[in-house]
Design a protein around this motif. Structure first.
Motif, PDB file in Angstrom:
ATOM      1  N   LEU A 155       0.846  -1.189   0.000  1.00 29.60           N
ATOM      2  CA  LEU A 155       0.000   0.000   0.000  1.00 29.60           C
ATOM      3  C   LEU A 155       0.876   1.231   0.000  1.00 29.60           C
ATOM      4  N   GLN A 156       0.421   2.221  -0.722  1.00 22.74           N
ATOM      5  CA  GLN A 156       1.089   3.528  -0.656  1.00 22.74           C
ATOM      6  C   GLN A 156       0.171   4.480   0.099  1.00 22.74           C
ATOM      7  N   CYS A 157      -0.827   5.066  -0.600  1.00 25.04           N
ATOM      8  CA  CYS A 157      -1.750   5.932   0.158  1.00 25.04           C
ATOM      9  C   CYS A 157      -2.737   5.102   0.965  1.00 25.04           C
ATOM     10  N   GLY A 158      -2.991   3.870   0.541  1.00 29.23           N
ATOM     11  CA  GLY A 158      -3.856   2.976   1.302  1.00 29.23           C
ATOM     12  C   GLY A 158      -5.342   3.161   1.061  1.00 29.23           C
ATOM     13  N   TYR A 159      -5.722   4.023   0.130  1.00 33.81           N
ATOM     14  CA  TYR A 159      -7.157   4.265  -0.062  1.00 33.81           C
ATOM     15  C   TYR A 159      -7.837   3.093  -0.768  1.00 33.81           C
ATOM     16  N   CYS A 160      -7.113   2.449  -1.672  1.00 37.34           N
ATOM     17  CA  CYS A 160      -7.700   1.295  -2.368  1.00 37.34           C
ATOM     18  C   CYS A 160      -7.645   0.034  -1.524  1.00 37.34           C
ATOM     19  N   TYR A 173      -0.645  13.159  -6.308  1.00 37.70           N
ATOM     20  CA  TYR A 173       0.120  13.188  -7.565  1.00 37.70           C
ATOM     21  C   TYR A 173       0.241  14.604  -8.126  1.00 37.70           C
ATOM     22  N   LEU A 199      -7.720   8.166  -6.102  1.00 36.22           N
ATOM     23  CA  LEU A 199      -8.877   7.331  -5.780  1.00 36.22           C
ATOM     24  C   LEU A 199      -9.729   7.984  -4.688  1.00 36.22           C
ATOM     25  N   CYS A 219      -5.996   0.766  -8.347  1.00 33.92           N
ATOM     26  CA  CYS A 219      -5.018   1.393  -7.452  1.00 33.92           C
ATOM     27  C   CYS A 219      -4.320   2.466  -8.268  1.00 33.92           C
ATOM     28  N   ARG A 220      -4.533   3.730  -7.931  1.00 30.02           N
ATOM     29  CA  ARG A 220      -3.926   4.814  -8.706  1.00 30.02           C
ATOM     30  C   ARG A 220      -2.473   5.021  -8.326  1.00 30.02           C
ATOM     31  N   CYS A 221      -2.060   4.524  -7.155  1.00 32.03           N
ATOM     32  CA  CYS A 221      -0.662   4.717  -6.747  1.00 32.03           C
ATOM     33  C   CYS A 221       0.278   3.750  -7.455  1.00 32.03           C
TER      34      CYS A 221
END
Ligand code: FES
Ligand code: FES
Length: 871
Positions: free
Chosen positions: A97-102, A566, A514, A134-136
């Motif tokens: 996970l990066q931002c973790g929103y997905c 981003y 996301l 996942c946009r990250c």
């Protein structure tokens, strides 16, 4: 209204709701189960995935009433007895996970897959997750996490990770630093932003007016205060690592307090890859100065020579006598502050023992359990849902409004302030209905549409330039042109043996994070507090203060870790909207933009037209490069090729759409054009594209990444199969270097493009957190694939024509090639950021590979909007 019972996470929950309320809305707004996320609202992103009787279901697309009596599982229901389940643990263990929103949606889909298939292949995992975005660009790690979870489940055992408690909703009080030890780094930007030219000396300011702080409390807790925002780049880990390096403790012992204008020192914003090269050295120095303070205190207390002391594991040690004292003991009953010397010596990277090693996201457990609250998940007692009436087109003005029907809906208040019209209601569905009930007449105007875009950009850029007073320069505030000349390009061009001229275009694209923009605002008298997702907490604070005409000190902006940006979350639009409505109705108001609003009313990465003219001498050496970028920007425009005669120009245009920052700014556009053009020369001269480049590059760092990518890819040893092609490209920006090799296949009949393999080499000086740099490179490659191949904002007459994930294609699991990254760790060089430059090489490498496969030079990004190349 209807009363239903939902069986959620093995508990029966009674709710009285409008029959058509979606399961997502009921989970989030009625039951405070905010782990299930809104990403699109129309079944296109998977962020809202839950299990219904064990099957993955998109909660935005099913009415809550339809699933009454069925077994519903949300991400909050997975961990048991305070321990993460296997899938959650695997996401943490593999840093998936990066931002973790997905992440919650991914975990729910993966959970369903593993219940049905205990040993899925990579291909089966990617197929199962195809509907989850996942946009990250964490997809490769997500696949690895699912495979890891499958193995652990088969084995019946996995590591013990504690589930995270729910995060705070109410703002924490500003820290007063009344106990313990504090070291602040005197950041000149903080002084300038807070006091202008008249800043008092650092030791006469409040501590948060000095700069980044390190605090050791009486209980030994170590906290670092920085104004940076966490948007998935994992800066918390690297900031903690750097301070931990100097304090000789584990990074996990350090808490980073970030992105809260009420608690942190000013920061200009989280953009431009600034955290590593600017904040990094500041916190290192503050940490080193704190270590010095601890040693001084221990030496004084024991009356020993400081040179005989060492610092280890949160203690100061006097080896000759065997005495030790903990940081907490040294801080007890003391209140000492020090200002770090800007020249404070720090541990050289070659001697790092804590920095330079992989460190996971510190609070990963909060994201895999759904307990982390993004801005859209915040809630306050008495809160109302807000919505804003959007015009039908850009630049439309409101002629008339009939709000009678909307105003009569239960619980609805309509707010009108000039052209601004909004509503508040008890929940989002009611607010949406109220907006739909408004009858507005708008005056619209004719505007430029997609087909005219590039002519328009060039025409308006030239018009604008023709009006410029030739004496004006950027130093006078004139935005553009950037104009540099080396040698005599015109004369060299006239006498050149061979010439080439090309035009490239780059479309508008959207950031499409996301997590859409969201804000919760509350007024207490003249004091305004706003929670919002942003890369610029202090910028949003200033926007709010200016908008409402109040003191900065009366505005507090708190940025919870954000569902990425981003470059797209610089402005405070949603914060201002929520605060306007909250002030009008005297209640807390939350606004969450819909996906359609996000695609329409945010800003875009600038489109651009790029012209290149160049020449080579009789020996095949490039002698001239004349490059003009209309509108997309000057970032990365300067060539690193050794070409004696160059003219580099950037001319801003009148943009037809709202445009702004995007990951790496125009570096991608400028590298796409230049690296494609250079490739064209190599092919024209019959020379290998790598050898041709190396012959024209003196910069050793740039040569090193090209060679590293080529070696790992097997550039010289492999030959592509029929209808396959290899491409290479590279460059530099913001002090870091990148090169990529790509293999594609193009179906000779249909033109269908498959990206098979990407190798990217990246160098950003001394690497602080190699795992995270690798994640950033992977993410940049995947995000770069989208912009290179598919993404394009289409618009006509002030309207966006593709404002959703159905019309705007972003990379999904099945678009992924095999990705390999090569990190060059230069411990002899200062660390610089890794979030942006890795995106720049992928588009030209793809275009060059397509040329290699087909003989067609594609000069317009996106290269294959429908997944095909015209052949
Ligand atoms: S699929 Fe439901 S929010 Fe996107
Ligand atoms: S980690 Fe997947 S959207 Fe950010």
């Amino acid at each position: 209204m209807t009363r239903i019972t939902l069986s959620i996470n093995q508990l029966d929950r009674d709710v009285e709701i409008a029959a058509e309320r979606s399961l997502l809305s009921v989970l989030r707004e009625e039951l405070d189960l905010t782990g299930t996320k809104y990403g699109c609202g129309d079944g296109k992103c998977g962020a809202c995935t839950v299990l219904v009787d064990g099957n993955p279901v998109q909660a935005c697309s099913v009415a809550a009433a339809e699933v009454a009596g069925k077994r519903i599982t949300t991400v909050e229901g997975l961990a048991a007895a305070g321990r993460l389940d296997a899938v959650q643990a695997a996401f943490v263990a593999t840093s998936a996970l990066q931002c973790g929103y997905c992440t919650p949606g991914m975990i729910m889909t993966a959970t369903a897959l593993l219940a049905a298939n205990s040993d899925p292949s990579e291909a089966e995992i990617m197929h199962a997750l195809q509907d989850n975005i996942c946009r990250c660009g964490a997809q490769p790690r997500i696949v690895a996490a699912v495979r890891q979870a499958a193995k652990w489940l088969r084995d019946g055992a996995w590591p013990d990770y504690a589930a995270a408690p729910a995060g705070p909703v109410a703002p924490l009080s500003p820290d007063r630093f009344e106990d313990g030890l504090v070291v602040a780094y005197p950041d000149p930007d903080v002084a300038a932003a807070t006091f202008g030219d008249d800043a008092p000396p650092p030791d006469r300011r409040a501590l948060t007016q000095v700069g980044p702080l390190v605090h050791i409390a009486e209980d030994g807790a170590i906290r670092v205060y920085v104004g940076k925002a966490e948007v998935g780049q994992n800066m918390r880990a690297s900031v903690a690592q750097l301070v931990a390096e100097e304090l000789r403790v584990a990074p996990g012992q350090i808490e980073v307090i970030a992105a809260d204008t009420g608690r942190d020192p000013y920061d200009v914003g989280t953009f431009g890859s600034r955290t590593t090269p600017i904040t990094g050295p500041q916190v290192l120095r503050a940490g080193a100065a704190m270590r010095g303070l601890l040693v001084d205190l221990a030496a004084a207390g024991w009356a020993v020579d400081a040179a005989d002391l060492s610092v280890l594991d949160g203690q100061v040690v006097h080896a000759p006598s065997g005495r030790v004292v903990s940081f907490g003991e040294l801080a007890r009953d003391r209140q000492i502050t020090r200002i770090a010397d800007p020249d404070q010596p720090v541990t050289p990277p070659a001697e790092w023992t804590v920095a330079g090693r992989p460190v996971r996201k510190p609070n990963g457990a909060a994201f895999v359990t759904g307990s982390h609250r993004f801005a859209a998940d915040m809630a306050l007692p008495g809160m109302l849902a807000g919505k804003v009436l959007r015009p039908p087109a850009f630049r439309a003005t409101l002629e008339s409004l009939d709000a009678d029907a909307a105003g009569q809906l239960p619980g609805v208040t309509v707010v009108r302030e000039g052209n601004f019209v909004g509503v508040v209601a008890p929940d989002e569905l009611a607010a949406t209905r109220a907006i739909d009930a408004l009858r507005a007449r708008w005056q619209t105007e004719l505007q430029v549409s997609s087909p005219e875009l590039f002519d328009y950009l060039k025409t308006t850029a030239l018009e604008r330039e023709s009006l410029r007073d030739p004496e004006l320069t950027p130093a006078d505030g004139w935005r553009g042109p950037l104009f540099t000349v080396t040698g005599d390009p015109d004369k060299a061009m006239a006498g050149a043996a061979q010439q080439m001229a090309e035009t490239y275009t780059v479309d508008y694209i959207a950031h499409a994070p996301l997590e859409p923009r969201a804000a919760l605002a509350v007024w207490e008298g003249e004091l305004l507090t706003v929670w919002t997702g942003s890369q610029r907490p202090f910028g949003v604070q200033a926007e709010l203060a200016a908008f409402f005409g109040i003191d900065l000190a009366n505005v507090r902006v708190i940025v919870p870790e954000t569902g990425a940006g981003y470059g797209g979350k610089h402005a405070g639009d949603a914060a201002i909207e929520a605060a306007r409505l909250a002030r009008a109705v005297g209640r807390p108001v939350k606004i969450v933009w819909t996906r359609q609003e996000e695609f329409t009313w945010a800003y875009f990465r600038p489109a651009g037209l790029i012209e290149l003219a160049s020449a080579a001498d009789e020996a095949g050496n490039l002698s001239v490069l004349d490059m003009t970028n209309y509108n997309s920007g000057a970032a990365g425009i300067e060539s690193r090729y050794t070409i004696p005669n160059q003219r580099i120009t950037f001319l801003p245009a009148e943009p037809p759409l709202r445009q702004g920052a995007y990951r790496a700014l125009a570096t991608t556009a400028n590298h796409f054009a230049r690296e494609s053009h250079i490739d064209g020369w190599a092919h024209r001269l019959g020379e290998d594209p790598l050898a041709f480049r190396l012959r024209h590059i003196d910069d050793e760092r740039l040569r090193a990444v090209f060679v590293a990518a080529a070696v790992t890819f097997g550039w010289e040893s492999r030959t592509p199969a029929a209808h396959h092609g290899f491409g290479i490209a590279g460059g530099t920006d913001k002090g870091s270097y990148v090169a990529a090799c790509v293999e594609v296949a193009v179906d000779p009949d249909s033109g269908a493009l498959t990206v098979l393999h990407v190798v990217e080499a990246f160098e950003c000086g001394a690497i602080i957190n190699p795992d995270n740099v690798q994640a950033q490179v992977e993410g940049a490659i995947i995000q770069g694939l989208g912009g290179a191949l598919f993404e394009r904002v289409e618009f006509a007459n002030g309207r966006i024509l593709n404002p959703g994930f159905d019309g705007y294609r972003v990379p999904r699991f099945l678009d992924l090639p095999r990705i390999e990254t090569v990190l060059l760790d230069r411990r002899d060089l200062p660390s610089v950021g890794a979030g942006e430059t890795p995106i720049a090489a992928i588009a030209p490498a793809l275009a060059n590979a397509i040329f290699h496969a087909t003989g067609r030079r594609l000069r317009a990004m996106p290269l294959a909007p429908d997944g095909r190349v015209s052949i």
